[in-house]
Design an enzyme around this catalytic site. Structure first.
Site, PDB file in Angstrom:
ATOM      1  N   GLU A 185     -22.882   5.980 -19.290  1.00  0.00           N
ATOM      2  CA  GLU A 185     -21.785   6.036 -18.328  1.00  0.00           C
ATOM      3  C   GLU A 185     -21.425   7.488 -18.070  1.00  0.00           C
ATOM      4  O   GLU A 185     -21.341   8.289 -19.006  1.00  0.00           O
ATOM      5  CB  GLU A 185     -20.566   5.289 -18.865  1.00  0.00           C
ATOM      6  CG  GLU A 185     -19.331   5.389 -17.979  1.00  0.00           C
ATOM      7  CD  GLU A 185     -18.127   4.668 -18.579  1.00  0.00           C
ATOM      8  OE1 GLU A 185     -18.343   3.704 -19.337  1.00  0.00           O
ATOM      9  OE2 GLU A 185     -16.984   5.079 -18.293  1.00  0.00           O
ATOM     10  N   GLU A 190     -11.369  10.579 -14.073  1.00  0.00           N
ATOM     11  CA  GLU A 190     -10.377   9.588 -14.475  1.00  0.00           C
ATOM     12  C   GLU A 190      -9.032  10.295 -14.587  1.00  0.00           C
ATOM     13  O   GLU A 190      -8.951  11.439 -15.036  1.00  0.00           O
ATOM     14  CB  GLU A 190     -10.723   8.967 -15.824  1.00  0.00           C
ATOM     15  CG  GLU A 190     -11.960   8.099 -15.817  1.00  0.00           C
ATOM     16  CD  GLU A 190     -12.198   7.475 -17.178  1.00  0.00           C
ATOM     17  OE1 GLU A 190     -11.918   6.277 -17.334  1.00  0.00           O
ATOM     18  OE2 GLU A 190     -12.649   8.206 -18.088  1.00  0.00           O
TER      19      GLU A 190
END
Length: 437
Positions: A185, A190
């Site tokens: 990932e 974020e």
């Protein structure tokens, strides 16, 4: 990342048979130990030839994916580029239900995608904690678009408020086969609402997942909040490095050396994801100060090949034949051979500053790390071992320093399908190579 983030988990309802490709970030509560180095079997003695031309190398800065979200207000996203996930997210204790259609993900008519989180439940959706309290949206490109390397970027304006968790990220396209975190990932951006001035970029893989991911944060100067304006979030991704930036300012670079011997799983196709979560272990739940609705505005998403990495070129040897990956197959253990030069991707090799020689996203590898004369070479996942280190001196030898032996065309043959191996360096014609850099 040092935040107490746990893996994002499997949504209870997924879209289409691509569900396994669009799993949320985590499939297991704890990260498994890093796998042991594979034992490589010898490749077949009679390799198959390449099976015809592949697409030519993409030129520098070529756009391979782009969505500017142009369209009338209220329109849904382009279904040829994005699929919409539905359901809740029990394992990370997020509070939202991701809906289909355009209620929570729609164009605004001004060139933006708007993902809206609302405190509502018009469809009587059920979540892990009972009747859902919020709705939002999550989109991915699984089955539509994947990329291996390049510049992946989005210009976005994030929401604000406790419990908000917008993200722009990627998952390995093999997640349905190997699971998470083995799939890998790459979190491009974020943000959690309690850190209005900071965004995070993180890698997750086997042995470094969840709160143990490898990453860093970037904080705006002067107390600015990311929700106040649009910002461009990007990664520049090459075979041995991933670099994060905000508005062109680089704030971290990660290489296999940062993983402490754990597996680098970022040399394969990944798909894109953009979503707005509400609540969860990391951001915490909304509270009285959180105003709804909240919106994540996306101006564009774009993938280009402008990483500065060479697209590769042929390596020619005895008889003018090219070093070739048999059948253009990317499977581990695929034989490497001589074959008529044909310009396919199976014959485009990149000689890296890290000592690797790469094609099709994988490395030229001495089978089983052998050092004996006659040990075959093959294609294998890049893993940083001495079996994948090569020196290319001016004398036109290609040498594996661990074995102190040369890349060699078996039997001095120039026939199509001649298997390549390592052999004591003799200076013979079947050990001389012309490398196009």
């Amino acid at each position: 990342m040092t935040s107490p983030r746990l893996p994002r988990r499997l949504l209870l309802s997924l879209v289409s048979v691509l569900a396994l490709a669009s799993l949320s970030t985590g499939l297991a509560q704890g990260a498994p130990a890093a796998p042991a180095a594979p034992v490589r079997a010898a490749a077949p003695a009679a390799p198959a030839p390449s099976t015809g031309p592949a697409a030519p190398a993409v030129s520098a800065a070529a756009v391979t994916f782009s969505d500017d979200f142009d369209g009338p207000a209220g329109a849904a996203v382009d279904g040829t580029k994005w699929q919409t996930e539905t359901g809740d997210n029990v394992s990370n204790h997020e509070r939202q239900y991701y809906t289909a259609g355009n209620r929570n993900a729609a164009l605004d008519g001004q060139g933006h995608l708007v993902i809206t989180a609302r405190r509502e439940n018009p469809g009587n959706y059920q979540c892990w904690y009972g009747r859902c309290e919020y709705t939002s949206a999550r989109l991915n490109t699984a089955g539509r678009f994947t990329t291996t390397y390049g510049r992946v970027e989005a210009r976005m304006k994030v929401p604000r408020g406790q419990g908000m968790w917008p993200a722009f990220w990627m998952l390995g396209n093999d997640i349905g086969q190997v699971g998470w975190p083995a799939s890998g990932e790459i979190d491009v951006m974020e943000n959690v609402g309690f850190e209005p001035s900071t965004v995070h970029g993180t890698l997750h893989g086997p042995g470094y997942s969840g709160s143990g991911g490898i990453g860093a944060g970037y904080t705006l100067p002067g107390g600015q909040a990311f929700a106040d304006a649009f910002h461009t979030f990007a990664v520049d991704w090459s075979p041995e490095a991933i670099t994060w930036s905000v508005d062109g300012v680089v704030y971290q670079r990660r290489t296999p050396a940062d993983l402490g011997g754990r597996q680098w799983v970022f040399n394969k196709p990944f798909f894109l994801i953009v979503n707005l979560a509400v609540g969860g272990y990391w951001p915490g739940d909304p509270e009285g100060s959180t105003v709804f609705p909240q919106q994540l505005l996306v101006d564009y998403v774009r993938v280009t090949t402008n990483t500065g990495q060479p697209s590769g070129g042929p390596i020619t040897g005895v008889g003018g034949k090219c070093v070739d990956v048999a059948g253009a197959n990317t499977a581990n253990g695929t034989p490497v051979q001589l074959y008529d030069c044909n310009g396919t991707a199976a014959q485009r090799w990149t000689v890296g500053a890290d000592g690797t020689i790469r094609a099709l996203g994988k490395c030229l590898d001495v089978a089983s790390g052998g050092t004996a004369d006659g040990t075959p070479v093959q294609l294998w996942d890049c893993n940083g071992t001495p079996a994948q280190q090569w020196a290319v001196p001016a004398a036109r030898d290609i040498v594996n320093p661990q074995a102190n032996k040369c890349l060699d065309a078996t039997g001095g043959s120039s026939a199509n399908g001649t298997r390549l191996q390592i052999w004591t360096c003799t200076g013979a014609a079947n050990q001389k190579w012309t490398v196009t850099r």
